[in-house]
Write a protein that holds these residues in place. Structure first.
Motif, PDB file in Angstrom:
ATOM      1  N   HIS A  71       1.714  -7.705   4.597  1.00 20.09           N
ATOM      2  CA  HIS A  71       1.284  -6.362   4.202  1.00 20.09           C
ATOM      3  C   HIS A  71       2.426  -5.389   4.464  1.00 20.09           C
ATOM      4  O   HIS A  71       3.102  -5.485   5.482  1.00 20.09           O
ATOM      5  CB  HIS A  71       0.044  -5.948   5.006  1.00 20.09           C
ATOM      6  CG  HIS A  71      -0.628  -4.693   4.533  1.00 20.09           C
ATOM      7  ND1 HIS A  71      -0.112  -3.439   4.754  1.00 20.09           N
ATOM      8  CD2 HIS A  71      -1.782  -4.513   3.833  1.00 20.09           C
ATOM      9  CE1 HIS A  71      -0.916  -2.526   4.224  1.00 20.09           C
ATOM     10  NE2 HIS A  71      -1.931  -3.158   3.659  1.00 20.09           N
ATOM     11  N   ARG A  72       2.623  -4.469   3.526  1.00 25.57           N
ATOM     12  CA  ARG A  72       3.689  -3.477   3.678  1.00 25.57           C
ATOM     13  C   ARG A  72       3.230  -2.136   3.107  1.00 25.57           C
ATOM     14  O   ARG A  72       2.533  -2.099   2.099  1.00 25.57           O
ATOM     15  CB  ARG A  72       4.953  -3.943   2.951  1.00 25.57           C
ATOM     16  CG  ARG A  72       6.172  -3.073   3.134  1.00 25.57           C
ATOM     17  CD  ARG A  72       6.653  -3.030   4.566  1.00 25.57           C
ATOM     18  NE  ARG A  72       7.018  -4.357   5.047  1.00 25.57           N
ATOM     19  CZ  ARG A  72       8.223  -4.901   4.886  1.00 25.57           C
ATOM     20  NH1 ARG A  72       9.172  -4.244   4.252  1.00 25.57           N
ATOM     21  NH2 ARG A  72       8.480  -6.103   5.372  1.00 25.57           N
ATOM     22  N   THR A  73       3.607  -1.041   3.757  1.00 25.75           N
ATOM     23  CA  THR A  73       3.321   0.293   3.235  1.00 25.75           C
ATOM     24  C   THR A  73       4.627   0.945   2.805  1.00 25.75           C
ATOM     25  O   THR A  73       5.681   0.727   3.415  1.00 25.75           O
ATOM     26  CB  THR A  73       2.626   1.175   4.291  1.00 25.75           C
ATOM     27  OG1 THR A  73       3.437   1.252   5.462  1.00 25.75           O
ATOM     28  CG2 THR A  73       1.265   0.610   4.660  1.00 25.75           C
TER      29      THR A  73
ATOM     30  N   HIS B 286      -3.053   7.313   3.187  1.00 25.71           N
ATOM     31  CA  HIS B 286      -3.559   6.886   1.883  1.00 25.71           C
ATOM     32  C   HIS B 286      -2.588   7.310   0.791  1.00 25.71           C
ATOM     33  O   HIS B 286      -1.645   8.073   1.038  1.00 25.71           O
ATOM     34  CB  HIS B 286      -4.958   7.465   1.622  1.00 25.71           C
ATOM     35  CG  HIS B 286      -5.003   8.966   1.646  1.00 25.71           C
ATOM     36  ND1 HIS B 286      -4.614   9.740   0.575  1.00 25.71           N
ATOM     37  CD2 HIS B 286      -5.410   9.833   2.618  1.00 25.71           C
ATOM     38  CE1 HIS B 286      -4.777  11.024   0.873  1.00 25.71           C
ATOM     39  NE2 HIS B 286      -5.249  11.117   2.104  1.00 25.71           N
ATOM     40  N   ASP B 287      -2.819   6.817  -0.418  1.00 21.06           N
ATOM     41  CA  ASP B 287      -1.917   7.102  -1.540  1.00 21.06           C
ATOM     42  C   ASP B 287      -2.497   8.117  -2.518  1.00 21.06           C
ATOM     43  O   ASP B 287      -2.030   8.237  -3.644  1.00 21.06           O
ATOM     44  CB  ASP B 287      -1.543   5.809  -2.271  1.00 21.06           C
ATOM     45  CG  ASP B 287      -2.747   5.123  -2.934  1.00 21.06           C
ATOM     46  OD1 ASP B 287      -3.846   5.708  -2.969  1.00 21.06           O
ATOM     47  OD2 ASP B 287      -2.586   3.991  -3.438  1.00 21.06           O
TER      48      ASP B 287
ATOM     49  N   THR C 200      -6.790  -1.464   1.855  1.00 18.87           N
ATOM     50  CA  THR C 200      -5.947  -2.526   1.295  1.00 18.87           C
ATOM     51  C   THR C 200      -5.798  -3.716   2.230  1.00 18.87           C
ATOM     52  O   THR C 200      -5.152  -4.700   1.874  1.00 18.87           O
ATOM     53  CB  THR C 200      -4.533  -1.987   0.977  1.00 18.87           C
ATOM     54  OG1 THR C 200      -3.856  -1.687   2.211  1.00 18.87           O
ATOM     55  CG2 THR C 200      -4.596  -0.743   0.109  1.00 18.87           C
ATOM     56  N   GLN C 201      -6.371  -3.629   3.409  1.00 20.28           N
ATOM     57  CA  GLN C 201      -6.222  -4.697   4.394  1.00 20.28           C
ATOM     58  C   GLN C 201      -7.405  -5.657   4.304  1.00 20.28           C
ATOM     59  O   GLN C 201      -8.556  -5.235   4.263  1.00 20.28           O
ATOM     60  CB  GLN C 201      -6.105  -4.091   5.792  1.00 20.28           C
ATOM     61  CG  GLN C 201      -4.844  -3.251   5.947  1.00 20.28           C
ATOM     62  CD  GLN C 201      -4.835  -2.423   7.211  1.00 20.28           C
ATOM     63  OE1 GLN C 201      -5.881  -2.103   7.764  1.00 20.28           O
ATOM     64  NE2 GLN C 201      -3.651  -2.053   7.667  1.00 20.28           N
TER      65      GLN C 201
ATOM     66  N   ASP D  32       6.368   4.738   0.826  1.00 22.95           N
ATOM     67  CA  ASP D  32       6.151   6.158   0.535  1.00 22.95           C
ATOM     68  C   ASP D  32       5.986   6.352  -0.968  1.00 22.95           C
ATOM     69  O   ASP D  32       6.953   6.639  -1.685  1.00 22.95           O
ATOM     70  CB  ASP D  32       7.324   6.996   1.057  1.00 22.95           C
ATOM     71  CG  ASP D  32       7.358   7.066   2.574  1.00 22.95           C
ATOM     72  OD1 ASP D  32       6.287   7.242   3.175  1.00 22.95           O
ATOM     73  OD2 ASP D  32       8.451   6.932   3.153  1.00 22.95           O
TER      74      ASP D  32
ATOM     75  N   LYS E  38       1.447   5.401   0.898  1.00 21.87           N
ATOM     76  CA  LYS E  38       1.041   6.361   1.919  1.00 21.87           C
ATOM     77  C   LYS E  38       1.494   7.786   1.598  1.00 21.87           C
ATOM     78  O   LYS E  38       1.612   8.622   2.483  1.00 21.87           O
ATOM     79  CB  LYS E  38       1.567   5.939   3.290  1.00 21.87           C
ATOM     80  CG  LYS E  38       3.071   5.731   3.370  1.00 21.87           C
ATOM     81  CD  LYS E  38       3.479   5.297   4.777  1.00 21.87           C
ATOM     82  CE  LYS E  38       4.998   5.079   4.857  1.00 21.87           C
ATOM     83  NZ  LYS E  38       5.412   4.691   6.231  1.00 21.87           N
TER      84      LYS E  38
ATOM     85  N   SER F 260      -6.967   4.232   0.470  1.00 27.74           N
ATOM     86  CA  SER F 260      -6.418   4.312   1.820  1.00 27.74           C
ATOM     87  C   SER F 260      -5.771   2.987   2.200  1.00 27.74           C
ATOM     88  O   SER F 260      -6.135   1.927   1.674  1.00 27.74           O
ATOM     89  CB  SER F 260      -7.520   4.664   2.824  1.00 27.74           C
ATOM     90  OG  SER F 260      -8.406   3.576   2.996  1.00 27.74           O
ATOM     91  N   VAL F 261      -4.805   3.058   3.105  1.00 28.71           N
ATOM     92  CA  VAL F 261      -4.156   1.842   3.586  1.00 28.71           C
ATOM     93  C   VAL F 261      -5.191   0.907   4.202  1.00 28.71           C
ATOM     94  O   VAL F 261      -5.137  -0.322   4.027  1.00 28.71           O
ATOM     95  CB  VAL F 261      -3.047   2.187   4.594  1.00 28.71           C
ATOM     96  CG1 VAL F 261      -2.502   0.918   5.252  1.00 28.71           C
ATOM     97  CG2 VAL F 261      -1.920   2.954   3.915  1.00 28.71           C
TER      98      VAL F 261
ATOM     99  N   ALA G 147       0.838  -1.196   0.000  1.00 28.43           N
ATOM    100  CA  ALA G 147       0.000   0.000   0.000  1.00 28.43           C
ATOM    101  C   ALA G 147       0.875   1.249   0.000  1.00 28.43           C
ATOM    102  O   ALA G 147       1.969   1.259   0.576  1.00 28.43           O
ATOM    103  CB  ALA G 147      -0.917   0.002   1.221  1.00 28.43           C
TER     104      ALA G 147
END
Length: 233
Positions: free
Chosen positions: A199-201, A182-183, A191-192, A203, A166, A187-188, A164
């Protein structure tokens, strides 16, 4: 020149390692784009995956005019047509939903993992906001339902990794409120999904995810190990 250096080399022995490598089934990756996009947007990611040793193809589909079901059918056909050690799926945004639905509850497909990049797995607040505008639902076309509703919890045998973004830049923030982080489009939180493996976020914005070297590295790590590399301390 020493006596040892003049010793003749058996050409069959010299060729054996290369032959063994060539005979090993190569792992294959199928890429799927998001709504309003085309496969060309996935070229940077495809290049990075090829550099990592995978064979790669991209599936183009009419996301607005035909929706995801024809893409789901075509994806299954492409997976079954591959003669590879594994067939992995990598989807961006709506393409992630195509990947999940193509493999959900289906037997006889090649083994492999799934990486979802910026996926609205729980439905898209931006899509819902868009439908409030005159003609907004028409812009979503035949893909409106999955974008509005999302997908069910994952219960398949394939491991699913989600990346995801951010970095809050994108057209989506002009349409309505997005839960942070969110991107700019997804939103993060969206994506869950229950049942995913990791799961990874990162930048990156929603579109920027496609050009991120970090996303490419995470994708390769998940396809190789079924999980993302540990976050550096």
């Amino acid at each position: 020149m020493t006596r040892a250096s003049r010793r003749p080399i058996d050409p069959r022995a010299a060729r054996t390692p290369r032959a063994a490598v060539d005979s090993a089934p190569r792992e294959h990756v199928i890429l799927l784009h998001g709504i309003w996009m085309r496969g060309i947007t996935l070229l940077p990611l495809a290049r990075r995956l090829r550099q990592a040793g995978y064979s790669v193809e991209t599936i183009d589909y009419a996301s607005v005019f035909r929706g995801i079901q024809p893409a789901v059918t075509r994806l299954r056909e492409r997976m079954q047509a591959q003669d590879a050690g594994a067939v992995h799926l990598v989807g961006h945004s709506l393409g992630s939903l195509v990947a999940l639905e193509a493999t959900r509850g289906v037997r006889g497909l090649p083994k492999g993992g799934i990486v979802c990049i910026g996926p609205p797995l729980r439905g898209s607040a931006v899509a819902r906001a868009l439908t409030a505008f005159p003609g907004g639902r028409l812009l979503l076309g035949q893909s409106a339902e999955p974008l509005l509703e999302g997908v069910d919890a994952w219960k398949g045998s394939r491991r699913v990794g989600v990346i995801a973004g951010k970095l809050p830049f994108g057209l989506g923030i002009t349409l309505g409120p997005l839960v942070a982080p969110h991107d700019g489009t997804v939103s993060v939180e969206e994506t869950q999904l229950p049942g995913i493996s990791d799961h990874r976020t990162v930048d990156a914005s929603h579109t920027g995810l496609l050009f991120s070297s970090e996303v490419a590295d995470l994708t390769v790590a998940f396809l190789r190990a079924g999980r993302f590399a540990p976050t550096p301390r």
